[in-house]
Every structure is written in structure tokens, then in C-alpha cells.
Design an enzyme around this catalytic site. Sequence first.
Site, short mmCIF file in Angstrom:
data_model
loop_
_atom_site.label_atom_id
_atom_site.label_comp_id
_atom_site.label_asym_id
_atom_site.label_seq_id
_atom_site.Cartn_x
_atom_site.Cartn_y
_atom_site.Cartn_z
N TRP A 319 0.84 -1.21 0.00
CA TRP A 319 0.00 0.00 0.00
C TRP A 319 0.87 1.25 0.00
CZ3 TRP A 319 -0.65 4.26 3.16
CH2 TRP A 319 -1.82 5.02 2.94
N HIS A 320 1.99 1.14 0.71
CA HIS A 320 2.86 2.32 0.84
C HIS A 320 3.62 2.61 -0.44
CE1 HIS A 320 2.11 1.88 5.18
NE2 HIS A 320 2.45 3.15 5.24
N GLY A 321 3.88 1.60 -1.25
CA GLY A 321 4.61 1.88 -2.48
C GLY A 321 4.80 0.62 -3.31
#
Lengths: 469, 472
Positions: A319-321
Amino acid sequence: MVFSSLVFLFLFLPIVIGIYYLIPTRTYKNLWLFVTSLFFYAWGEPIYISIMIVSIFNDFFCAQLVEKERNKGNTGRARFFFILSLSINLGLLFFFKYAGFLIENINALFHLSLSAHKLALPIGISFYTFQTMSYSIDVYMGHVKVQKNFLTMAAYVTMFPQLIAGPIVRYITVEEELTHRTESLEMASYGLRRFIIGLGKKVIIANQMGMIADTIYNSAYGTPGTIMLWLAAIAYTFQIYFDFSGYSDMAIGLGRIFGFHFLENFNYPYISTSITDFWRRWHISLSTWFKDYVYIPLGGNRKWIYRNILIVWMLTGLWHGASWNYVFWGLYYGVLLIAEKLLLHKVLNKVPKVLRHIYTLLIVVVGWVIFRLEDASQLFDALKGMFRYTGTSRSDLLFIYQDMLYAIPFLILAVFASTPLTQRFMAKIEAQDNPVFKVLLDISIIGILMVSIVFLVGEKFNPFIYFRF
Amino acid sequence: MKRHYAFIISIVSIFGILFLGIFIRGVKAESLIENKRLYTFPKFTFESFMKNTFQNDLEEALSDQMVLGETFKAKYLELKKQSLGLMVWSIKDRDDEFVAEETSQVDTTAEPGYTTEETTNILVGTVETTEPTIASEETTVEPQISFVPHVEKIDSYTKDYMSKLKWTSIDDTHFKVALNPKGSGLVEAVGENHLIFTKIGLSAAKAGFENKAASVNKLAENYPEIQFNNFYIETDVDVDFVGGTITHDLSNYLGEQFNDNVRFASLNINSVEEYINGFYKTDHHWDTERQLIGYQSLIKFLKGPDEPLVDFDLYLTNLAYNGYKSRLLNEFSTTDVFKFIVPKVSRSEVYINGSKSTYGNKYGFIKGNFTQETAANYYGDCNGADYALVEYHYNQPSKPNALIFIDSFSNPLKEVIASHYNNTYYVDFRYYETAYGKPFDFSEFIKDKDISVAVNLGYYYFFAGDTFIIND
């Protein structure tokens, strides 16, 4: 547009708040919030605003259809529209954020030359997608009533206080307030104070921490020495916290000005005494989202607990990257959380609090290094350098890293501000009857605002090298 | 309740004063301290909004125009400076403080002085003296109401900078200079207060150099009738003052990127003395001493060793000059005495962006038409500013026409370089497209102007930056 920009502070916000308070009816207030939020988003993404509108339409209409089919007793068709809604949301997110990553890895694995699109990632897509999905899921699960007013739904999704950087506000949190909220001088005043504190965290602390981390990690003079690497890691640890929690404070403050009560997103995570404790305090809206919508449906603690933890944390990392270091970072925490559940918690319970705190901070700081460095070889060199001592000469510190030297004293401020001491102090003052201390507190907050403005303007100091030469 | 009212009204007042005050005060056009035209509130167009330029320009305009904006910038820089000073003080080892007398090899220069055709007094402000007064690092420069401009022709000028520098020479390419970090990529030479940019590493330069060379090589292939020349001017970013070494790694690497049919030469800094005496203390540009050497080297390179060189007159003013490095640090206590050179050449016709004009204001300075202002850009005011296209027509049809791509290092020498050619065209890509509404068309230009010599003339950023790439 970002909260810490002069356009937002001096133009957008005063106009939006001023007109909002002049509007008499709830419907028109929501309309004003929706229109200004669209403008806020279009300011940075004039083209991709369409993606957000597609996302809103998708969840709005699919939820209506889910409700309609369920009322008719067609649970199968209701499920179909629910899955359709999720697929469209996740499809958009996947296309813009993960398609390139997937193709890159397929090419590397199978020695192909497939080409990915070169479209930029729409700002905030991870946040608003999760927000709209939470609405669709809660409607399907029967936790909330479907919203029949498109404007109310749109105002909820696009609300600029939390649109591009969270917190992820679940529909259930603001369902009532969307149609029945009150604004008051006290709330507006609290909101402003909270906003200013958040602005100070971002501009005064986070930006200086970023200068330290960036100067060291981006140095063209080879891998830094051990002390510099730890300094960069600690600085980044503070940067990401004050950046993110500062934004959350600003979002919560702005929400309060408009009559909304958003949930807290951070609870002083750097005083945690275990990784489990850390993740109850860090980005709370995301971890609860994953807990409620992924972990529990997968079985939660009841079935396949360790598999569920690893899946959730892998997804949290992703989700973060869209990069392997984020996946690795997610799994790093997944494994540690399992380790704490299995055996570490027994050890930790017997250990003095200060040692638990040190253990937690060590894990967290190393985790942030993994999060920060997307390049695998740079990450490997940094981790190696942190644990195998190489010196840094005084000359290197004074000259190679000189651009960040001025920011080091701000570390003291960062340490102090990352503890609940200030909050407790402010709470004590608010609880007192004596107005003098409250006025002094307000003056201090105004001081934070002025310093923030000085920093914001000062950072734009840019003497032109060639004018009129 | 009163408390909340008071708080909100205070916040609103602050925003009102800082923003609405702009329209009461009026929009400012220029910042002398930043040496730039200030952004003004942009006009909204749909196209500029979609390209994000309107948003960026509005943000810059707010920062530039805000009431007390310059004060805020100054305070911010002051805070950074104090904080940096505290850190340097705490990190620096007192025993490292370099003292020149204690070392085995110490280089000194002659005592400061100059010779004149006639004895004159130099007035600095209202102070009269029979000795030349060189602005020292202790001088605080403020706009002087009683300033009386003074300028005189002198035979030569010797700086006393090396005598103040705390340094030692180890061998031809190694040295040690006592330095203080100043932030913003600058260090300061202890004692002499020369502001020096730290060296740029070869790894950072490679990509830019390779791109530049590739574009020139391609042009040379496509236009074999044109002689392509590149003249690289070494500056502080080419010398490792921190490590104390002179390697010429940047200029050597750049030179290696050009094909055999493309000519390359560099004006190298071979010693600390060459740098300290050749460049301004507070500016990245070269001082008159280095300008003269640069001219001689350039013409020998372009025209051969037998080309007669032009003589110059050297003028000394009583102006204290602060350059770009002063503005970067917002510190103006260190200055240079401002001098300029005037070549003894015949008259030429000058065109700036297509219109007949004069370039620079050396003759105005000779007449004393200047005043002392903090951070004023005398290098540009006197020698000439940057324009998209500056042309010199010398009416020497036996000589070729030259096209010279430049940055601001050429400004003091445009006239004299051009005197070696018939028509000379100086093109500055930073301004060309804005001035002419279209990118520079190399093919069209060389045909129109009958160009047979093309030159790239500049320092590191000219050769490493994307702005100066010539596309065919």
C-alpha cells in the site's frame, strides 16, 4: 495543493472557511465543501480529478444497487455489485500504482521487454480508494445505511482536509455529521490550534529532519560512515513521523473547523514498548482498516493467524509503495509481530520498560531505513554500514555534510515533541481556571504559526545567479 | 468565549496584514538582495493552470510579495547561520586551527599595491586616504548617502589576498587551506574570507558532460564545414579545497568526450594562488586578472599563437562588490574592490536581441556613473547583462563570422573577443526562447549569418546543464 503552501494558507483556506460560515444551510455547506475540495485536488491534479470522480460514482451507484438487490432478497446479485465496486476501485489503484511494478518484475523474471504505461500516480489515490472501499464494504456488511444523496457522498470522499494524506476516514465515523453537524466558535478555535500545531510539526521539525536525512543519503561521496548513517536513520524516523502526524493534525484540525470529528491517527508511537504497541499508535486509520477489512475476514486470530498477519503486512507494505523495499518492510513487521506473539512477549514482559523502549526504537529505526531506501544496493550498503563500524572524519562532517549541520539542533526539538509531555502540559493548562495560562498558551501557538510562516517563506529564498549580468 | 474570539481574531489579523497588506503597500518589482525580479501575481489562463505553471507562479508570487517577506527570509537565513555556527563551533577541533607561520612551506604574495600614471587619492565614503584602501572583510557595506564615486585608470593591481590566507602548499597539486563551512554548498577561507563552492564530484558531472559532448559531436558530424570549439573555464567547483587537491578531473573528463574533429581547451586553475587572485571573494565569476588570462588563452586557442592580442586599460573604482555568494548567504560584510578592463579596440556596431544598442556600461563607469549599494551587481551593470542574442559587427570581411554559445563569463570579454572576427553572435540559451518565441535553430542561424566558427564558452554549469544543449 498542500497544507503547508502559502497559497493554501493565505488564499484557499481563508476564503473557504469564510464563505462556509456564511452559508446558512447544511446542503449548501456540503456543496461548498465538495466544490472547494474538487478545486483543491484539481490544483495539483487537473487531469486526474476525473479518476476520483469515477471512483465516487462507482461506489455511490454500486452501493445503491447492492442495497436494492438485498432488499429484493437477491443476495447473489448484491454480492455481484459489491465485488464489481471493489474490482473497479482496486483495478484503478492497480493500474496506476502497481501495473508498472508488475511488468518490471515479469520482464526481469522471464527476460521479456513488455512496456508499462508512463502515467503518473494520481495524488491521494491510495487514500481515497480505501475510503470509498470502506463505504462499499460497510454498506454490503450492513454496518451503514446507503447514502442516497450523491452530494453528501461526494462531500465525504473529496473532503479536502483528509483527501490526499489521510487519515482514512471511514464513512461510519462521519455518517451522522455529514447531515447533522454543528460548528461552533470553540470547535473552530480548537481546530485552528490543532492545525497550527500540525503545521509547525511539518514545517519546523519535519523539513529540517528531511534535510539531514537527504543530505546524508544523497551524498555523492560514497557510503557515509556509521555515525552518519545512524544520524540519517534517526532523522528520517523523525521526519516521517512529524510529516505524517503533522498532516494528520492539520486534517483533524480542519475537520473540526467544519464540524467534523475525525479519529486520531497517531498516539505518540515513539514511546511504544513493543512492536505490537507501536502499530496501535502509528497510522491508526490504516492499521484498523486492514484489521477490519482484511485480517478479520481472513480469519483474524481464530484461524490461520500467522498467515493472516503475513498477508496483511505484505499488503500494508505494498500500500505504501510499488517497490520491493516496501514489501520487505511490511514483511519485516509481519515477522516481528508474529515473533512477539509467539515468544517475545513473554521475554518483554520481564524486561524493564526502558529496555523494551530501546528494543522497539531500534526495530523501528531500522525499519524506516528499509522504507526510505528503494535502491537495493544502497539499502544493503546502509544496513551494513550501520552495523559494521566505519568512521567519519571531522572534515567530512564539516564540509561534505555541511548543508545539514544547521538542522541538527532541531533533533532536540524533535525528541521532545515526539513525547506526550507537550500534550499533557497543554491539557493541564486547559483544565485550569486561570485564564492567564490559557492566553499564554494561545500566544505560544500564534508564535508557532509565525515561525512556520517565516520558515515557509525563508525556504523560498532563492537569489538569482544571473539576473542582469 | 472571549479567549476563542481573541485567538481567531489574532490569526485573521496576521493573515490580513501579511497578505492584504501587499495591496496597500503595492506590488514590488525587484529584490536587490536576491538579485532577481520578483514574481508578481500571474494571470490565470486555462492552459497555464493545466500545465501547473499558474499554481507554481502564484506560490512564488505570494512568497516574493508578502509583507515582511524579505524580513522573514533574512531572519530564516540568520537562524540557519547561527545554528550552523553553533554546530561548527562544537564539532571543530580547536587544535586544527591552521596557523601559517608554523608550517614548513608557506607561500606569500607581495604587499598590496598598485601603480598609477598619476598619484591620486581614493575616497571611500567620506574617508580620505593617500594609500589605496582595499575593502577588507571587516567593512560593513551599507548604502552610503555620502558616497562619492571615484574611478581611475591604473597600470596594474596586486591583491594582498594570499598574505591573509591561512594555507600551506604541500606540492604542485596538494595543499591545505583552513576553511569554515558556511552552508549552501559554500566554505570560507579562514583569514582571507574567500567564499568557495565545494568541489563537484566527477560522478555527478559525468551525465551532463556526456550529453553536452554528444550534442556537439553530432553537430560537428552534421556540419563539417563549421569549426567547433569548446573552451572550459575552471572555477572553484573544479578544485577540491576541502581535500586540498588539484586534479582537473572534470575538465579532463569533459575533454575526453569530444571527438577528434571537435576542439577542446580548458583554462585550468593550477594553484591556490591562481584561484584566490583570479576570482572574486563573493562571486563565482572571474575578476579582471583572470579575465585577461582567459582572453589571451581563448584567442590563442581559437586563432593560434600568432594572432595579435588586444591591449586593455584597467580601471579601479572605490566600489565594494558583493556577488552571488554573498546573496546566497545573505551576508555582505566581505567584499572585493571592483575593477574592470576596457579593451583598446575599434568601434563596432552592437545589436541586442536584434535592436541596435550598446552593451554594458563601462564608459558610464569610467565617468563615475555609479553609486554604492549593498548587493548591487556591478559585474553585470558594468560589463554587461545576459541577453538572448548579442551581436558585434566589426566590418572586417576578411575575417570569419563566429557563433559563440555563452553564459555570463563572457560578459566582460564580448567586445574584445568579437574584435577578432567579422560578425560575432553571442547566444545565451537561458533567454533565447523567451526573447524569440521559439527554440534556437542552429541550421537556420548558421546559414543566415554565414557562420564558420562555433564556440562553446563557459564554466561547469554551462557544460553540465541541460539548458545549454544545442539541438539540431
